[in-house]
Motif scaffolding. Structure first.
Motif, mmCIF file in Angstrom:
data_model
loop_
_atom_site.group_PDB
_atom_site.id
_atom_site.type_symbol
_atom_site.label_atom_id
_atom_site.label_comp_id
_atom_site.label_asym_id
_atom_site.label_seq_id
_atom_site.Cartn_x
_atom_site.Cartn_y
_atom_site.Cartn_z
ATOM 1 N N GLY B 152 0.839 -1.188 0.000
ATOM 2 C CA GLY B 152 0.000 0.000 0.000
ATOM 3 C C GLY B 152 0.873 1.237 0.000
ATOM 4 O O GLY B 152 2.087 1.147 -0.143
ATOM 5 N N PRO B 153 0.251 2.413 0.165
ATOM 6 C CA PRO B 153 1.046 3.644 0.168
ATOM 7 C C PRO B 153 1.989 3.697 1.366
ATOM 8 O O PRO B 153 1.672 3.181 2.437
ATOM 9 C CB PRO B 153 -0.014 4.751 0.282
ATOM 10 C CG PRO B 153 -1.310 4.116 -0.087
ATOM 11 C CD PRO B 153 -1.193 2.674 0.278
ATOM 12 N N SER B 154 3.141 4.315 1.162
ATOM 13 C CA SER B 154 4.058 4.582 2.274
ATOM 14 C C SER B 154 3.351 5.532 3.236
ATOM 15 O O SER B 154 2.836 6.578 2.830
ATOM 16 C CB SER B 154 5.333 5.237 1.742
ATOM 17 O OG SER B 154 5.900 6.073 2.738
ATOM 18 N N PHE B 155 3.316 5.171 4.519
ATOM 19 C CA PHE B 155 2.605 6.020 5.476
ATOM 20 C C PHE B 155 3.322 7.356 5.673
ATOM 21 O O PHE B 155 2.692 8.402 5.809
ATOM 22 C CB PHE B 155 2.438 5.287 6.808
ATOM 23 C CG PHE B 155 1.538 5.997 7.776
ATOM 24 C CD1 PHE B 155 0.313 6.505 7.367
ATOM 25 C CD2 PHE B 155 1.916 6.172 9.107
ATOM 26 C CE1 PHE B 155 -0.528 7.158 8.261
ATOM 27 C CE2 PHE B 155 1.088 6.821 10.010
ATOM 28 C CZ PHE B 155 -0.145 7.320 9.584
ATOM 29 N N GLY B 156 4.644 7.318 5.656
ATOM 30 C CA GLY B 156 5.425 8.551 5.802
ATOM 31 C C GLY B 156 5.132 9.519 4.669
ATOM 32 O O GLY B 156 4.909 10.713 4.891
ATOM 33 N N GLY B 163 0.311 17.134 4.722
ATOM 34 C CA GLY B 163 0.799 18.253 5.534
ATOM 35 C C GLY B 163 0.722 18.008 7.030
ATOM 36 O O GLY B 163 0.448 18.925 7.807
ATOM 37 N N ALA B 164 0.972 16.766 7.443
ATOM 38 C CA ALA B 164 1.021 16.479 8.881
ATOM 39 C C ALA B 164 2.238 17.172 9.486
ATOM 40 O O ALA B 164 3.277 17.292 8.830
ATOM 41 C CB ALA B 164 1.114 14.975 9.105
ATOM 42 N N ASP B 165 2.076 17.663 10.698
ATOM 43 C CA ASP B 165 3.211 18.260 11.400
ATOM 44 C C ASP B 165 4.117 17.130 11.876
ATOM 45 O O ASP B 165 3.838 16.480 12.892
ATOM 46 C CB ASP B 165 2.700 19.085 12.581
ATOM 47 C CG ASP B 165 3.849 19.790 13.304
ATOM 48 O OD1 ASP B 165 5.027 19.439 13.040
ATOM 49 O OD2 ASP B 165 3.568 20.673 14.133
ATOM 50 N N ALA B 188 6.238 6.273 12.647
ATOM 51 C CA ALA B 188 5.232 6.528 11.605
ATOM 52 C C ALA B 188 5.917 6.884 10.280
ATOM 53 O O ALA B 188 5.440 6.527 9.201
ATOM 54 C CB ALA B 188 4.304 7.657 12.047
ATOM 55 N N LEU B 189 7.047 7.577 10.367
ATOM 56 C CA LEU B 189 7.765 8.026 9.159
ATOM 57 C C LEU B 189 8.760 6.988 8.650
ATOM 58 O O LEU B 189 9.412 7.200 7.616
ATOM 59 C CB LEU B 189 8.505 9.343 9.443
ATOM 60 C CG LEU B 189 7.633 10.549 9.812
ATOM 61 C CD1 LEU B 189 8.507 11.744 10.199
ATOM 62 C CD2 LEU B 189 6.686 10.910 8.670
ATOM 63 N N HIS B 190 8.905 5.866 9.352
ATOM 64 C CA HIS B 190 9.862 4.831 8.933
ATOM 65 C C HIS B 190 9.508 4.350 7.521
ATOM 66 O O HIS B 190 8.342 4.174 7.193
ATOM 67 C CB HIS B 190 9.801 3.655 9.918
ATOM 68 C CG HIS B 190 10.839 2.606 9.664
ATOM 69 N ND1 HIS B 190 10.617 1.566 8.785
ATOM 70 C CD2 HIS B 190 12.083 2.420 10.171
ATOM 71 C CE1 HIS B 190 11.699 0.786 8.771
ATOM 72 N NE2 HIS B 190 12.601 1.291 9.606
ATOM 73 N N PRO B 191 10.539 4.169 6.649
ATOM 74 C CA PRO B 191 10.251 3.844 5.245
ATOM 75 C C PRO B 191 9.408 2.580 5.045
ATOM 76 O O PRO B 191 8.742 2.452 4.015
ATOM 77 C CB PRO B 191 11.643 3.693 4.615
ATOM 78 C CG PRO B 191 12.622 3.705 5.745
ATOM 79 C CD PRO B 191 11.974 4.381 6.894
ATOM 80 N N GLN B 192 9.426 1.648 6.003
ATOM 81 C CA GLN B 192 8.644 0.414 5.803
ATOM 82 C C GLN B 192 7.226 0.506 6.357
ATOM 83 O O GLN B 192 6.439 -0.424 6.178
ATOM 84 C CB GLN B 192 9.369 -0.776 6.451
ATOM 85 C CG GLN B 192 10.615 -1.209 5.670
ATOM 86 C CD GLN B 192 11.374 -2.296 6.385
ATOM 87 O OE1 GLN B 192 11.573 -2.215 7.604
ATOM 88 N NE2 GLN B 192 11.805 -3.318 5.666
ATOM 89 N N THR B 193 6.900 1.595 7.057
ATOM 90 C CA THR B 193 5.548 1.719 7.607
ATOM 91 C C THR B 193 4.578 2.007 6.453
ATOM 92 O O THR B 193 4.748 2.968 5.717
ATOM 93 C CB THR B 193 5.506 2.832 8.671
ATOM 94 O OG1 THR B 193 6.474 2.527 9.682
ATOM 95 C CG2 THR B 193 4.132 2.923 9.306
ATOM 96 N N THR B 194 3.602 1.121 6.315
ATOM 97 C CA THR B 194 2.769 1.086 5.102
ATOM 98 C C THR B 194 1.281 1.084 5.451
ATOM 99 O O THR B 194 0.877 0.464 6.429
ATOM 100 C CB THR B 194 3.109 -0.202 4.300
ATOM 101 O OG1 THR B 194 4.494 -0.194 3.984
ATOM 102 C CG2 THR B 194 2.289 -0.308 3.025
ATOM 103 N N MET B 195 0.501 1.796 4.626
ATOM 104 C CA MET B 195 -0.970 1.709 4.746
ATOM 105 C C MET B 195 -1.387 0.490 3.929
ATOM 106 O O MET B 195 -1.615 0.587 2.720
ATOM 107 C CB MET B 195 -1.617 2.983 4.204
ATOM 108 C CG MET B 195 -1.105 4.241 4.912
ATOM 109 S SD MET B 195 -1.520 5.752 4.026
ATOM 110 C CE MET B 195 -3.145 6.093 4.693
ATOM 111 N N ALA B 196 -1.490 -0.650 4.585
ATOM 112 C CA ALA B 196 -1.605 -1.920 3.866
ATOM 113 C C ALA B 196 -3.010 -2.144 3.324
ATOM 114 O O ALA B 196 -3.889 -2.667 4.004
ATOM 115 C CB ALA B 196 -1.173 -3.074 4.760
ATOM 116 N N LEU B 197 -3.188 -1.770 2.047
ATOM 117 C CA LEU B 197 -4.460 -2.019 1.352
ATOM 118 C C LEU B 197 -4.529 -3.455 0.873
ATOM 119 O O LEU B 197 -5.601 -3.984 0.602
ATOM 120 C CB LEU B 197 -4.583 -1.082 0.135
ATOM 121 C CG LEU B 197 -4.570 0.425 0.419
ATOM 122 C CD1 LEU B 197 -4.341 1.201 -0.876
ATOM 123 C CD2 LEU B 197 -5.869 0.854 1.060
ATOM 124 N N THR B 198 -3.349 -4.081 0.743
ATOM 125 C CA THR B 198 -3.315 -5.455 0.234
ATOM 126 C C THR B 198 -2.556 -6.365 1.185
ATOM 127 O O THR B 198 -1.675 -5.937 1.935
ATOM 128 C CB THR B 198 -2.620 -5.546 -1.144
ATOM 129 O OG1 THR B 198 -1.228 -5.204 -0.992
ATOM 130 C CG2 THR B 198 -3.264 -4.608 -2.146
#
Lengths: 215, 253
Positions: B152-156, B163-165, B188-198
């Motif tokens: 899914g999209p990268s959460f970071g 525009g999250a602070d 939350a900004l870690h490169p592997q943190t993912t919004m897992a749609l799949t």
């Protein structure tokens, strides 16, 4: 080794402090560890009795484990490095050879191992070296479980996360076996108990005939 | 033996999690006295005994220690496609027969708190974002672990896009199943943190978190919220469903 009259100092102060802090910390780590183990047992046939676990539930067990771990690890590392730097290990634990272990084990089993206050026989030496290695390994495998990403290099030494879990469990089991043996031998040779508190032992203390001191 | 940080505002607004605590408590019969106090409506569950106070202080210390140990560039190990467990294990504070099924047509991801663009997001919009996926090990607080593939999209990237602070301390999550949890901003900004749609290249199933699950390979499983309905950015400690009962908040891997 200092002497006053017929008494000799066999346990330095730092060893005694380490020993008793470690004894308490180890019991708390094992009991809270059993609580954590029970949440997802590695082996179907093994679950620890709830009465022997600490924390009431998984969250409580984890809190104890991750609080006491600092005491266990800091105490262990201070003892370990002071022992190396002071020459305590060199003097007390070495040399120890496979032949000397077999010889002393043979004597012990025949009840002919002389009890020499202040000097470890080879069976004692290898037992203490063994349990120190186990404690260092239980620490490292614990780190690999606790922070499996941050300490993944340590984890790889144990075959990854699940490997570290297994090593952690095996070390715990062997440490428990050591504790049982240790307590049994202290019960058989109770004159070894007081020196771990005061540091001093009677050089001429009558040695229980035919009983081997490995505690 | 209950560690209670601050009573999270969410906990006050929502009574459902408390009912769920009760259900789990009687099912599993593994509750502490502290949690029993919660069940009986007694809210002075903090710091019952000196031992509880010490454990609480040590858990707070462990949060700081883990924050210091956390390396934002250190990646979790990734595995091979053949290691993926599919179907993946269901795990929640309720039974599998009670899985929440979110309707895609009505679904909107809400944003709140310290976020510049609070417009809500549909699933279609989330699917249009650049996607990433990794095969990583999910480690449960209970000790077991399983390997899965989440995409899914990268959460970071998402947080930066809306525009999250990113100087704020926490990112909080509210879920369709009344679950809630929060992450430190660095994680939350870690490169592997993912919004897992799949999961395993297929739309993630309701039992595994549809519409999406925040997949955080650098955290224990309970820090990976499923069925995410709202994301908020805040400096006020948001706590979490399990965290409020005593699991360590940071719980990093």
């Amino acid at each position: 080794m200092s002497k006053i009259g017929d008494k000799i100092k066999i346990h330095p102060l730092y060893v005694r402090i380490f020993h008793w802090i470690n004894a308490v910390a180890m019991v708390l780590m094992i009991m809270s560890g059993w609580q954590i183990y029970n949440a997802s047992p590695l082996f179907e046939w093994l679950e620890f009795p709830r009465s022997l676990t600490l924390g009431g539930w998984l969250g409580g067990g984890l809190q104890f484990h991750f609080a006491v771990m600092w005491v266990f690890v800091i105490n262990l590392l201070i003892y370990f490095f002071v022992s190396i730097l002071s020459g305590h290990y060199r003097r007390s634990m070495f040399p120890v050879t496979p032949m000397s272990i077999l010889r002393d084990l043979g004597k012990a089993l025949r009840g002919r191992l002389p009890h020499d206050v202040g000097h470890y026989n080879s069976v004692q030496k290898i037992s203490y070296i063994g349990v120190i290695v186990l404690m260092l390994t239980v620490f490292l495998s614990g780190l690999a479980i606790w922070k499996s990403v941050q300490f993944q290099t340590i984890g790889l030494l144990f075959g990854g996360y699940e490997g570290a879990r297994l090593v952690h469990f095996i070390c715990m089991s062997l440490i428990c076996a050591f504790i049982v043996m240790h307590l049994v031998l202290v019960a058989i040779v109770p004159s070894t108990f007081i020196p771990m508190i005061t540091g001093w032992a009677r050089k001429s203390a009558p040695v229980e005939k035919g009983v081997d001191h490995v505690a | 033996m209950l560690l209670k940080r601050r009573l999270a505002p969410l906990m006050l607004e929502r009574t459902q999690p408390i009912l769920n605590i009760e259900r789990r408590a009687f099912m599993k019969q593994t509750l502490s006295l502290g949690a029993l106090a919660l069940l009986t409506g007694c809210d002075s569950i903090e710091d019952n005994t000196p031992v509880d106070r010490i454990l609480k202080a040590m858990s707070n210390w462990n949060d700081k220690a883990q924050g210091a140990i956390f390396d934002p560039n250190k990646l979790a190990l990734t595995y091979e496609q053949k290691d993926v467990v599919d179907p993946f294990r269901f795990n929640a504070f309720y039974g599998e027969d009670e899985v929440v099924v979110v309707a895609e047509a009505d679904y909107k991801l809400e944003l709140s708190g310290m976020i510049a663009d609070k417009a809500s997001w549909t699933l279609a919009q989330l699917r249009e974002l650049p996607q990433q996926s990794q095969i990583t090990r999910h480690i449960c607080v209970e000790g077991w672990s399983l390997i899965g593939k989440w995409g899914g999209p990268s959460f970071g990237d998402f947080l930066r896009k809306v525009g999250a602070d990113t100087t704020a301390k926490y990112v909080g999550f509210k879920c369709a199943d009344e679950y809630f949890t929060s992450l430190d901003m660095a994680t939350a900004l870690h490169p592997q943190t993912t919004m897992a749609l799949t999961f395993n290249d297929k739309t993630i199933e309701p039992r595994n978190g549809f519409p999406f699950k925040i997949r955080v390979p650098t955290k224990l499983g309970f820090k990976n919220p499923k069925h995410v309905m709202e994301i908020f950015v805040t400096n006020d400690y948001p706590g979490g469903y399990w965290e409020n009962q005593g699991y360590n908040w940071f719980s990093g891997a």
